[in-house]
Design a protein around this motif. Structure first.
Motif, PDB file in Angstrom:
ATOM      1  N   GLY A 129       0.799  -1.221   0.000  1.00  0.00           N
ATOM      2  CA  GLY A 129       0.000   0.000   0.000  1.00  0.00           C
ATOM      3  C   GLY A 129       0.829   1.266   0.000  1.00  0.00           C
ATOM      4  N   CYS A 130       2.116   1.138  -0.340  1.00  0.00           N
ATOM      5  CA  CYS A 130       2.997   2.308  -0.420  1.00  0.00           C
ATOM      6  C   CYS A 130       4.129   1.987  -1.388  1.00  0.00           C
ATOM      7  N   ARG A 131       4.842   3.011  -1.807  1.00  0.00           N
ATOM      8  CA  ARG A 131       5.971   2.816  -2.727  1.00  0.00           C
ATOM      9  C   ARG A 131       7.163   2.211  -2.002  1.00  0.00           C
ATOM     10  N   LEU A 132       7.932   1.447  -2.741  1.00  0.00           N
ATOM     11  CA  LEU A 132       9.157   0.885  -2.180  1.00  0.00           C
ATOM     12  C   LEU A 132      10.210   1.970  -2.027  1.00  0.00           C
ATOM     13  N   PHE A 133      10.351   2.831  -3.045  1.00  0.00           N
ATOM     14  CA  PHE A 133      11.343   3.895  -3.003  1.00  0.00           C
ATOM     15  C   PHE A 133      10.670   5.239  -3.244  1.00  0.00           C
ATOM     16  N   THR A 134      11.049   6.222  -2.458  1.00  0.00           N
ATOM     17  CA  THR A 134      10.631   7.601  -2.703  1.00  0.00           C
ATOM     18  C   THR A 134      11.891   8.440  -2.759  1.00  0.00           C
ATOM     19  N   ALA A 135      11.838   9.500  -3.554  1.00  0.00           N
ATOM     20  CA  ALA A 135      13.039  10.321  -3.723  1.00  0.00           C
ATOM     21  C   ALA A 135      12.679  11.686  -4.275  1.00  0.00           C
ATOM     22  N   GLU A 136      13.575  12.629  -4.047  1.00  0.00           N
ATOM     23  CA  GLU A 136      13.427  13.990  -4.554  1.00  0.00           C
ATOM     24  C   GLU A 136      14.174  14.193  -5.868  1.00  0.00           C
ATOM     25  N   ILE A 164      20.489   6.440  -4.102  1.00  0.00           N
ATOM     26  CA  ILE A 164      20.928   6.223  -2.718  1.00  0.00           C
ATOM     27  C   ILE A 164      19.899   5.382  -1.971  1.00  0.00           C
ATOM     28  N   ASN A 165      18.615   5.680  -2.159  1.00  0.00           N
ATOM     29  CA  ASN A 165      17.577   4.906  -1.478  1.00  0.00           C
ATOM     30  C   ASN A 165      17.535   3.463  -1.971  1.00  0.00           C
ATOM     31  N   GLN A 193      14.329   1.855   5.177  1.00  0.00           N
ATOM     32  CA  GLN A 193      13.083   1.423   5.801  1.00  0.00           C
ATOM     33  C   GLN A 193      11.885   1.986   5.046  1.00  0.00           C
ATOM     34  N   THR A 194      10.919   1.131   4.792  1.00  0.00           N
ATOM     35  CA  THR A 194       9.650   1.575   4.236  1.00  0.00           C
ATOM     36  C   THR A 194       8.582   1.328   5.297  1.00  0.00           C
ATOM     37  N   ILE A 195       7.522   2.072   5.201  1.00  0.00           N
ATOM     38  CA  ILE A 195       6.434   1.914   6.153  1.00  0.00           C
ATOM     39  C   ILE A 195       5.276   1.255   5.412  1.00  0.00           C
ATOM     40  N   SER A 196       5.071  -0.017   5.696  1.00  0.00           N
ATOM     41  CA  SER A 196       4.004  -0.768   5.046  1.00  0.00           C
ATOM     42  C   SER A 196       2.667  -0.404   5.660  1.00  0.00           C
ATOM     43  N   ARG A 250      13.888 -10.491  -5.881  1.00  0.00           N
ATOM     44  CA  ARG A 250      14.486 -10.966  -7.140  1.00  0.00           C
ATOM     45  C   ARG A 250      14.055 -10.113  -8.337  1.00  0.00           C
ATOM     46  N   LEU A 251      12.822  -9.608  -8.310  1.00  0.00           N
ATOM     47  CA  LEU A 251      12.338  -8.760  -9.407  1.00  0.00           C
ATOM     48  C   LEU A 251      12.999  -7.391  -9.387  1.00  0.00           C
ATOM     49  N   THR A 252      13.456  -6.971  -8.220  1.00  0.00           N
ATOM     50  CA  THR A 252      14.082  -5.647  -8.097  1.00  0.00           C
ATOM     51  C   THR A 252      15.592  -5.745  -7.849  1.00  0.00           C
ATOM     52  N   GLU A 253      16.191  -6.803  -8.326  1.00  0.00           N
ATOM     53  CA  GLU A 253      17.656  -6.940  -8.263  1.00  0.00           C
ATOM     54  C   GLU A 253      18.274  -5.780  -9.034  1.00  0.00           C
ATOM     55  N   VAL A 254      19.260  -5.107  -8.446  1.00  0.00           N
ATOM     56  CA  VAL A 254      19.857  -3.927  -9.069  1.00  0.00           C
ATOM     57  C   VAL A 254      20.523  -4.268 -10.401  1.00  0.00           C
ATOM     58  N   ASP A 255      21.266  -5.333 -10.447  1.00  0.00           N
ATOM     59  CA  ASP A 255      21.958  -5.729 -11.676  1.00  0.00           C
ATOM     60  C   ASP A 255      20.969  -6.466 -12.579  1.00  0.00           C
TER      61      ASP A 255
END
Length: 124
Positions: A25-32, A39-40, A79-82, A98-103
């Motif tokens: 119910g929230c985004r995994l990453f938020t950023a400006e 970084i996040n 940290q994310t707030i679920s 596994r779906l969000t593996e950086v490489d």
């Protein structure tokens, strides 16, 4: 973020982010900004070695001699707030990880994800 070479791995990353948002119910990453986003991501996934992410030099407008020294972050410091009540099954956490593996070369493919879902579907 500027990569000229779009492929399935980009879509798989997006599916992982969408799945996370649907479950939590929230985004995994938020950023400006893009740097803030990186970084996040590194706080959550760990800072990758630039040796293992060769494609970084393929970004548009990036000089082949360009080097960035990101902080060496360990996996799990973001940290994310679920908004979800109750625990998240380990199977779902594994799949999203596994779906969000950086490489993208190490990221689960859509085909493997579908096979994994069929195999583990009863526990999801």
């Amino acid at each position: 973020m500027g990569n000229r070479f779009y492929n399935e791995a980009v879509d798989v990353w997006a599916i992982g982010l969408i799945a996370y948002e649907l479950i939590h119910g929230c985004r995994l990453f938020t950023a400006e900004s893009e740097i803030d986003l990186l970084i996040n991501i590194f706080k959550h996934k760990g800072t990758p070695s630039f040796d293992t992410i060769e494609y970084i030099r393929e970004f548009q407008n990036m000089d082949s001699n360009f080097r960035v020294n990101f902080p060496k972050l360990k996996k799990g410091t973001y940290q994310t707030i679920s908004k979800r009540e109750g625990p998240i099954p380990d199977d779902l956490n594994y799949l999203i990880d596994r779906l969000t593996e950086v490489d993208p070369r190490q990221r689960m493919t859509a085909e493997v994800a579908m096979k994994w879902l069929i195999k583990h579907g009863a526990t999801l």
